[in-house]
Write a protein that holds these residues in place. Structure first.
Motif, short mmCIF file in Angstrom:
data_model
loop_
_atom_site.label_atom_id
_atom_site.label_comp_id
_atom_site.label_asym_id
_atom_site.label_seq_id
_atom_site.Cartn_x
_atom_site.Cartn_y
_atom_site.Cartn_z
N LYS A 10 89.93 82.09 65.86
CA LYS A 10 90.25 81.27 67.03
C LYS A 10 91.61 81.65 67.63
CE LYS A 10 87.40 77.35 65.53
NZ LYS A 10 87.35 75.87 65.35
N TYR A 50 79.89 75.22 72.85
CA TYR A 50 80.07 73.97 72.09
C TYR A 50 79.28 72.80 72.69
CZ TYR A 50 83.74 75.91 69.06
OH TYR A 50 84.43 76.62 68.11
N ARG A 56 81.34 64.39 72.10
CA ARG A 56 82.45 64.06 71.19
C ARG A 56 83.74 63.91 71.98
NH1 ARG A 56 80.47 66.60 66.25
NH2 ARG A 56 82.33 66.02 65.09
N PHE A 58 86.64 64.93 71.47
CA PHE A 58 87.53 66.09 71.48
C PHE A 58 86.96 67.31 72.24
CE2 PHE A 58 85.13 66.12 67.46
CZ PHE A 58 84.51 67.36 67.51
N GLU A 61 89.42 68.95 74.74
CA GLU A 61 90.51 69.63 74.04
C GLU A 61 90.01 70.90 73.36
OE1 GLU A 61 92.80 67.58 70.86
OE2 GLU A 61 93.25 66.12 72.44
N LEU A 62 88.84 70.80 72.73
CA LEU A 62 88.27 71.94 71.99
C LEU A 62 87.96 73.11 72.94
CD1 LEU A 62 86.92 73.29 69.51
CD2 LEU A 62 84.86 71.95 70.01
N ARG A 86 81.22 79.06 54.75
CA ARG A 86 81.83 77.72 54.88
C ARG A 86 82.77 77.45 53.70
NH1 ARG A 86 81.06 74.80 59.71
NH2 ARG A 86 81.13 72.87 58.52
N THR A 92 87.15 71.39 57.70
CA THR A 92 87.52 71.42 59.12
C THR A 92 89.01 71.11 59.30
OG1 THR A 92 85.30 70.60 59.62
CG2 THR A 92 86.92 70.50 61.40
N ARG A 103 91.29 78.42 56.13
CA ARG A 103 91.92 77.35 56.90
C ARG A 103 93.17 76.81 56.20
NH1 ARG A 103 86.30 74.58 59.06
NH2 ARG A 103 86.29 75.53 61.14
N LEU A 110 93.78 70.09 62.71
CA LEU A 110 92.33 69.83 62.76
C LEU A 110 91.69 70.53 63.95
CD1 LEU A 110 89.70 68.25 62.10
CD2 LEU A 110 90.71 66.27 63.24
N GLY A 111 92.33 70.49 65.09
CA GLY A 111 91.77 71.12 66.29
C GLY A 111 91.94 72.63 66.27
N ASN A 113 92.12 75.24 64.07
CA ASN A 113 91.88 75.48 62.65
C ASN A 113 91.45 76.92 62.31
OD1 ASN A 113 89.35 75.26 63.67
ND2 ASN A 113 88.69 73.57 62.37
P1 GDP Z 1 83.50 72.80 61.80
O1 GDP Z 1 82.01 73.00 61.68
O2 GDP Z 1 84.21 72.74 60.47
O3 GDP Z 1 84.15 73.81 62.73
O4 GDP Z 1 83.74 71.36 62.46
P2 GDP Z 1 82.97 70.52 63.59
O5 GDP Z 1 81.64 71.15 63.91
O6 GDP Z 1 83.01 69.09 63.18
O7 GDP Z 1 83.93 70.65 64.87
C1 GDP Z 1 83.96 71.84 65.63
C2 GDP Z 1 85.39 72.17 65.96
O8 GDP Z 1 85.92 71.15 66.82
C3 GDP Z 1 86.36 72.17 64.77
O9 GDP Z 1 86.37 73.40 64.08
C4 GDP Z 1 87.70 71.92 65.45
O10 GDP Z 1 88.23 73.10 66.04
C5 GDP Z 1 87.30 70.98 66.57
N1 GDP Z 1 87.55 69.58 66.21
C6 GDP Z 1 86.88 68.81 65.30
N2 GDP Z 1 87.39 67.55 65.25
C7 GDP Z 1 88.40 67.53 66.17
C8 GDP Z 1 89.31 66.53 66.61
O11 GDP Z 1 89.31 65.38 66.14
N3 GDP Z 1 90.22 66.88 67.58
C9 GDP Z 1 90.24 68.13 68.13
N4 GDP Z 1 91.15 68.42 69.08
N5 GDP Z 1 89.40 69.11 67.74
C10 GDP Z 1 88.49 68.81 66.78
#
Ligand code: GDP
Length: 138
Positions: A10, A50, A56, A58, A61-62, A86, A92, A103, A110-111, A113
């Motif tokens: 990323k 995405y 969601r 976020f 922001e994502l 994984r 995450t 990570r 969290l965002g 990552n």
């Molecule tokens: P992953 O499968 O571990 O990548 O996690 P998810 O599928 O739940 O989320 C996808 C991506 O969204 C994550 O890798 C983070 O970059 C982002 N993300 C998840 N939760 C949050 C959050 O609460 N805030 C923000 N800004 N980004 C988030």
């Protein structure tokens, strides 16, 4: 059991100079690189990638973050690729990621990552097809 997954290094990890270290960890864990490219995606392309997260909180922001700078996209091969990758990347939220995971070492929040890893065989195929044609796989 699948043998392919899809990953992105990323924009945060690229900006912080971690491409080489992350690829080293991926290779050391036994993944073979089937396809790879260094590119920057647009906000619209990030929104499409995405789409499953569009409801969601976020999502904005994502997709802003994922289009903020270049990324490395790749298809990786190994027995049990999705699950093993994984495990290699960790939780995450880097604060909850195991020691020694990508990570834990390189994510900042969290965002932001550091890496993406597909969460299922089906999504690995969809995500790989989003970035790569048949001619770009070896
Ligand atoms: P992953 O499968 O571990 O990548 O996690 P998810 O599928 O739940 O989320 C996808 C991506 O969204 C994550 O890798 C983070 O970059 C982002 N993300 C998840 N939760 C949050 C959050 O609460 N805030 C923000 N800004 N980004 C988030």
């Amino acid at each position: 059991m699948s043998n392919r997954t899809f990953t992105m290094i990323k924009p945060d990890a690229v900006r912080n100079g971690h491409i080489g270290n992350i690829l080293q960890m991926i290779n050391a864990a036994g993944f073979r690189i089937i396809a790879m490219k260094y590119l920057k995606i647009s906000k619209q392309q990030a929104e499409k990638f995405y789409e499953v997260h569009s409801e969601r909180p976020f999502y904005g922001e994502l997709t802003e973050f994922m289009s903020s700078g270049p990324i490395v996209a790749a298809i990786l091969e190994k027995d049990n690729a999705v699950a093993d990758f994984r495990t290699l990347i960790g939780a995450t939220n880097p604060a909850q990621a195991e020691e020694g995971t990508i990570r834990k070492k390189y994510a900042t929040s969290l965002g932001e990552n550091a890496v993406h890893g597909s969460d299922s065989d089906e999504n690995a195929a969809i995500e790989g097809n989003f970035f790569f044609s048949g001619l770009e796989r070896f």
